[in-house]
Design a protein around this motif. Structure first.
Motif, PDB file in Angstrom:
ATOM      1  N   LEU A 282      -9.726 -10.689  12.974  1.00  0.00           N
ATOM      2  CA  LEU A 282      -8.393 -10.878  13.063  1.00  0.00           C
ATOM      3  C   LEU A 282      -7.570 -10.987  12.349  1.00  0.00           C
ATOM      4  CD1 LEU A 282      -8.659 -13.140  16.563  1.00  0.00           C
ATOM      5  CD2 LEU A 282      -7.786 -10.689  16.511  1.00  0.00           C
ATOM      6  N   LEU A 283      -7.727 -11.952  11.211  1.00  0.00           N
ATOM      7  CA  LEU A 283      -6.973 -12.109  10.065  1.00  0.00           C
ATOM      8  C   LEU A 283      -6.958 -10.842   9.067  1.00  0.00           C
ATOM      9  CD1 LEU A 283      -8.575 -15.641   8.977  1.00  0.00           C
ATOM     10  CD2 LEU A 283      -6.603 -15.125  10.117  1.00  0.00           C
ATOM     11  N   LEU A 284      -7.861 -10.307   9.069  1.00  0.00           N
ATOM     12  CA  LEU A 284      -7.808  -8.837   8.436  1.00  0.00           C
ATOM     13  C   LEU A 284      -6.851  -7.955   9.078  1.00  0.00           C
ATOM     14  CD1 LEU A 284     -11.382  -8.266   6.939  1.00  0.00           C
ATOM     15  CD2 LEU A 284      -9.415  -9.052   5.586  1.00  0.00           C
ATOM     16  N   LEU A 285      -6.933  -7.985  10.403  1.00  0.00           N
ATOM     17  CA  LEU A 285      -6.095  -6.758  11.146  1.00  0.00           C
ATOM     18  C   LEU A 285      -4.628  -7.484  10.909  1.00  0.00           C
ATOM     19  CD1 LEU A 285      -5.593  -4.834  13.304  1.00  0.00           C
ATOM     20  CD2 LEU A 285      -6.020  -6.665  14.998  1.00  0.00           C
ATOM     21  N   ALA A 286      -4.458  -8.881  11.034  1.00  0.00           N
ATOM     22  CA  ALA A 286      -3.114  -9.355  10.931  1.00  0.00           C
ATOM     23  C   ALA A 286      -2.655  -9.006   9.553  1.00  0.00           C
ATOM     24  CB  ALA A 286      -2.979 -10.758  11.197  1.00  0.00           C
ATOM     25  N   TYR A 287      -3.573  -9.018   8.495  1.00  0.00           N
ATOM     26  CA  TYR A 287      -2.905  -8.580   7.167  1.00  0.00           C
ATOM     27  C   TYR A 287      -2.678  -7.087   7.017  1.00  0.00           C
ATOM     28  CZ  TYR A 287      -3.474  -7.841   2.104  1.00  0.00           C
ATOM     29  OH  TYR A 287      -3.706  -7.645   0.674  1.00  0.00           O
ATOM     30  N   ASP A 288      -3.404  -6.186   7.748  1.00  0.00           N
ATOM     31  CA  ASP A 288      -3.121  -4.827   7.673  1.00  0.00           C
ATOM     32  C   ASP A 288      -1.736  -4.523   8.413  1.00  0.00           C
ATOM     33  OD1 ASP A 288      -3.499  -2.118   7.241  1.00  0.00           O
ATOM     34  OD2 ASP A 288      -4.990  -1.990   8.604  1.00  0.00           O
ATOM     35  N   LEU A 289      -1.579  -5.319   9.607  1.00  0.00           N
ATOM     36  CA  LEU A 289      -0.600  -5.056  10.471  1.00  0.00           C
ATOM     37  C   LEU A 289       1.050  -5.464   9.500  1.00  0.00           C
ATOM     38  CD1 LEU A 289      -1.444  -5.916  13.895  1.00  0.00           C
ATOM     39  CD2 LEU A 289      -0.545  -3.805  13.207  1.00  0.00           C
ATOM     40  N   GLY A 290       0.684  -6.598   8.794  1.00  0.00           N
ATOM     41  CA  GLY A 290       1.920  -7.041   8.152  1.00  0.00           C
ATOM     42  C   GLY A 290       2.046  -6.229   6.825  1.00  0.00           C
ATOM     43  N   ASN A 291       1.274  -5.635   6.187  1.00  0.00           N
ATOM     44  CA  ASN A 291       1.465  -4.594   5.304  1.00  0.00           C
ATOM     45  C   ASN A 291       2.078  -3.251   5.802  1.00  0.00           C
ATOM     46  OD1 ASN A 291       0.488  -4.716   2.308  1.00  0.00           O
ATOM     47  ND2 ASN A 291      -1.327  -5.869   3.391  1.00  0.00           N
ATOM     48  N   ALA A 292       1.924  -3.007   7.018  1.00  0.00           N
ATOM     49  CA  ALA A 292       2.487  -2.017   7.681  1.00  0.00           C
ATOM     50  C   ALA A 292       3.832  -1.935   7.944  1.00  0.00           C
ATOM     51  CB  ALA A 292       1.711  -1.630   8.784  1.00  0.00           C
ATOM     52  N   ALA A 293       4.153  -3.372   8.564  1.00  0.00           N
ATOM     53  CA  ALA A 293       5.465  -3.858   8.646  1.00  0.00           C
ATOM     54  C   ALA A 293       6.297  -3.846   7.340  1.00  0.00           C
ATOM     55  CB  ALA A 293       5.581  -5.243   9.359  1.00  0.00           C
ATOM     56  N   LEU A 294       6.090  -4.454   6.481  1.00  0.00           N
ATOM     57  CA  LEU A 294       6.711  -4.417   5.228  1.00  0.00           C
ATOM     58  C   LEU A 294       6.665  -3.337   4.340  1.00  0.00           C
ATOM     59  CD1 LEU A 294       5.725  -8.019   3.828  1.00  0.00           C
ATOM     60  CD2 LEU A 294       7.632  -7.510   5.002  1.00  0.00           C
ATOM     61  N   LEU A 295       5.804  -2.302   4.599  1.00  0.00           N
ATOM     62  CA  LEU A 295       5.876  -1.126   3.927  1.00  0.00           C
ATOM     63  C   LEU A 295       6.987  -0.097   4.664  1.00  0.00           C
ATOM     64  CD1 LEU A 295       2.423   0.011   3.050  1.00  0.00           C
ATOM     65  CD2 LEU A 295       4.314   0.036   1.593  1.00  0.00           C
ATOM     66  N   GLY A 296       7.007  -0.302   6.160  1.00  0.00           N
ATOM     67  CA  GLY A 296       7.899   0.143   6.801  1.00  0.00           C
ATOM     68  C   GLY A 296       9.387  -0.001   6.243  1.00  0.00           C
ATOM     69  N   LEU A 297       9.529  -1.279   6.037  1.00  0.00           N
ATOM     70  CA  LEU A 297      10.895  -1.856   5.635  1.00  0.00           C
ATOM     71  C   LEU A 297      11.168  -1.266   4.555  1.00  0.00           C
ATOM     72  CD1 LEU A 297      13.499  -3.688   5.613  1.00  0.00           C
ATOM     73  CD2 LEU A 297      11.793  -5.495   4.874  1.00  0.00           C
ATOM     74  N   GLY A 298      10.246  -1.226   3.381  1.00  0.00           N
ATOM     75  CA  GLY A 298      10.467  -1.071   1.878  1.00  0.00           C
ATOM     76  C   GLY A 298      10.525   0.392   1.480  1.00  0.00           C
ATOM     77  N   ARG A 299       9.716   1.144   2.402  1.00  0.00           N
ATOM     78  CA  ARG A 299       9.405   2.618   1.968  1.00  0.00           C
ATOM     79  C   ARG A 299       9.812   3.567   2.907  1.00  0.00           C
ATOM     80  NH1 ARG A 299       9.563   0.331  -1.894  1.00  0.00           N
ATOM     81  NH2 ARG A 299       8.001   0.050  -3.729  1.00  0.00           N
ATOM     82  N   TYR A 300      10.646   3.196   4.127  1.00  0.00           N
ATOM     83  CA  TYR A 300      10.738   4.187   5.163  1.00  0.00           C
ATOM     84  C   TYR A 300      11.536   5.595   4.334  1.00  0.00           C
ATOM     85  CZ  TYR A 300      15.768   2.636   5.384  1.00  0.00           C
ATOM     86  OH  TYR A 300      16.784   2.324   4.932  1.00  0.00           O
ATOM     87  N   HIS A 301      12.366   5.140   3.450  1.00  0.00           N
ATOM     88  CA  HIS A 301      13.234   6.155   2.868  1.00  0.00           C
ATOM     89  C   HIS A 301      12.581   7.181   2.137  1.00  0.00           C
ATOM     90  CE1 HIS A 301      12.637   3.266  -0.392  1.00  0.00           C
ATOM     91  NE2 HIS A 301      13.351   4.174  -1.117  1.00  0.00           N
TER      92      HIS A 301
END
Length: 413
Positions: A282-301
């Motif tokens: 669960l902790l690793l899954l949260a880490y993966d989801l967090g990375n996805a969210a921050l990459l979505g913010l930072g790299r969507y363009h």
């Protein structure tokens, strides 16, 4: 370290590239110590800068030395991940499988072949150290103790100050504090919430600095929510399978199968894991989801196709491989009953993983060291190009004549 040792000659061809020159240009213009406190693109990374800049001067401008440090840090992460999984109750086969694929995969090429990616790898080091410390002292986390919680705060701060997505370390630690008391009494939950909030402070502080002083999409997210969500979902669902399996297509059908397979693997893993294993997953899954969210913010363009870029694969491999290895072990145990035969098959499977991890390196390096090494060195030595105003690849504002000045001043080689 095996790929670095075997293909040392290829890695030695790599040269300073893109943000490497950006950092050196900033050091040269600002001075080393003032430079440490300045934001780096969308990051506030004084810990990474101190180590990276110190290494540049300590090793006399050797790029291979920085790559070697990067690989040494990766080796520590591989060992740390194995130690964490062992403490969480995973078997030797699951742990070895994860370590071999994570440690040897050529899908990590850009992460392990570009010195500025040391920031992400260092943040991962502090993340793993924090989880190991949390696991070791799990019985004493319920009540504030400086000797127990102090190191967690330091690890969270160091991770956040190494890389922008290092702010996730504090969030995952807060989740680790709260998971064991889910459904507990209000008093116990309130006590844990206070500790969780405390562990979030370093991440919150660095996030505030990034919002106030760093450049990036975080300054103007409005109107792009759907683009961010699409990018985040693509990153989460397609990694690490896309590169790990060697896919090259963007046809919808295989991508949907890949996405469904990852979701099914996560569901299966959480359902079949034991208590401590499930918490770790669960902790690793949260880490993966967090990375996805921050990459979505930072790299969507940057376009949907960049979701599977090699340098974004590192964290996804770390978070997803334990699910896959647990699934593989389950079927190995179920299909092969005699223990001796099963052990032999397990060893053969691990040997296959070594081959699988190493086979792609020659092909990937041949291309990568060309445009990141040989061609780049040739460009920097091209005096007519410098006079014509050519710019450094991936750094349009910096002219090659300025880059050549930095090369000579800092003995870059």
């Amino acid at each position: 370290l095996t790929p670095l040792v075997i293909w040392r000659g290829e890695f030695a061809k790599l040269f300073w590239f893109g943000d490497d020159f950006l950092l050196l240009d900033q050091i040269d213009r600002m001075g080393f110590w003032p430079w440490l406190s300045q934001a780096f693109t969308e990051s506030f990374a004084p810990v990474f800068k101190l180590l990276w800049g110190g290494a540049v001067f300590s090793f006399g401008g050797s790029y291979f030395a920085l790559i070697a440090l990067l690989w040494l840090t990766h080796a520590c992460n591989t060992l740390g991940l194995g130690r964490l999984l062992t403490r969480a109750g995973f078997s030797w086969f699951t742990v070895a499988s994860v370590q071999l694929v994570f440690g040897l995969s050529a899908a990590n090429l850009e992460t392990l072949g570009w010195s500025v990616q040391w920031s992400a790898v260092l943040a991962t080091t502090f993340f793993l150290c924090a989880l190991l410390w949390q696991e070791k002292h799990a019985a004493h986390l319920g009540t504030w103790r400086l000797r127990v919680h102090g190191p967690l705060l330091l690890f969270a701060a160091a991770s956040a100050c190494s890389f922008s997505r290092g702010v996730l370390t504090g969030a995952v630690l807060a989740l680790a504090i709260l998971l064991p008391v889910a459904g507990a009494s209000a008093g116990l939950l309130r006590s844990r919430l206070k500790l969780a909030a405390l562990l979030l402070l370093p991440s919150a502080a660095v996030t505030l600095v990034i919002l106030l002083f760093a450049r990036g999409n975080q300054q103007h997210p409005g109107g792009h929510i759907l683009e961010m969500a699409r990018y985040a979902a693509g990153y989460f669902l397609l990694n690490p399978g896309y590169l790990l399996l060697g896919l090259t297509t963007w046809e919808p059908a295989p991508l949907l199968v890949l996405a469904a397979a990852k979701l099914a693997l996560i569901y299966w893993g959480l359902r079949h894991a034991t208590g401590r294993q499930r918490v770790g997953l669960l902790l690793l899954l949260a880490y993966d989801l967090g990375n996805a969210a921050l990459l979505g913010l930072g790299r969507y363009h940057t376009g949907f196709e960049t979701t599977i870029t090699s340098r974004y694969n590192y964290s996804s491999l770390l978070a997803t491989l334990p699910f896959a290895a647990l699934w593989l072990e389950h079927w190995l145990t179920r299909l092969i009953t005699p223990s001796g035969v099963r052990r032999a098959v397990a060893v053969a499977a691990l040997a296959g993983m070594v081959w699988f991890g190493l086979q792609d390196w020659p092909r990937e390096l041949a291309s990568f060291t060309g445009w990141r090494g040989t061609d780049l060195r040739r460009l920097m030595a091209d005096q007519p190009a410098a006079r014509a105003g050519a710019t450094v690849p991936a750094l349009d504002y910096l002219r090659t004549d300025r880059a050549m000045e930095l090369i000579h001043r800092y003995n870059l080689h």
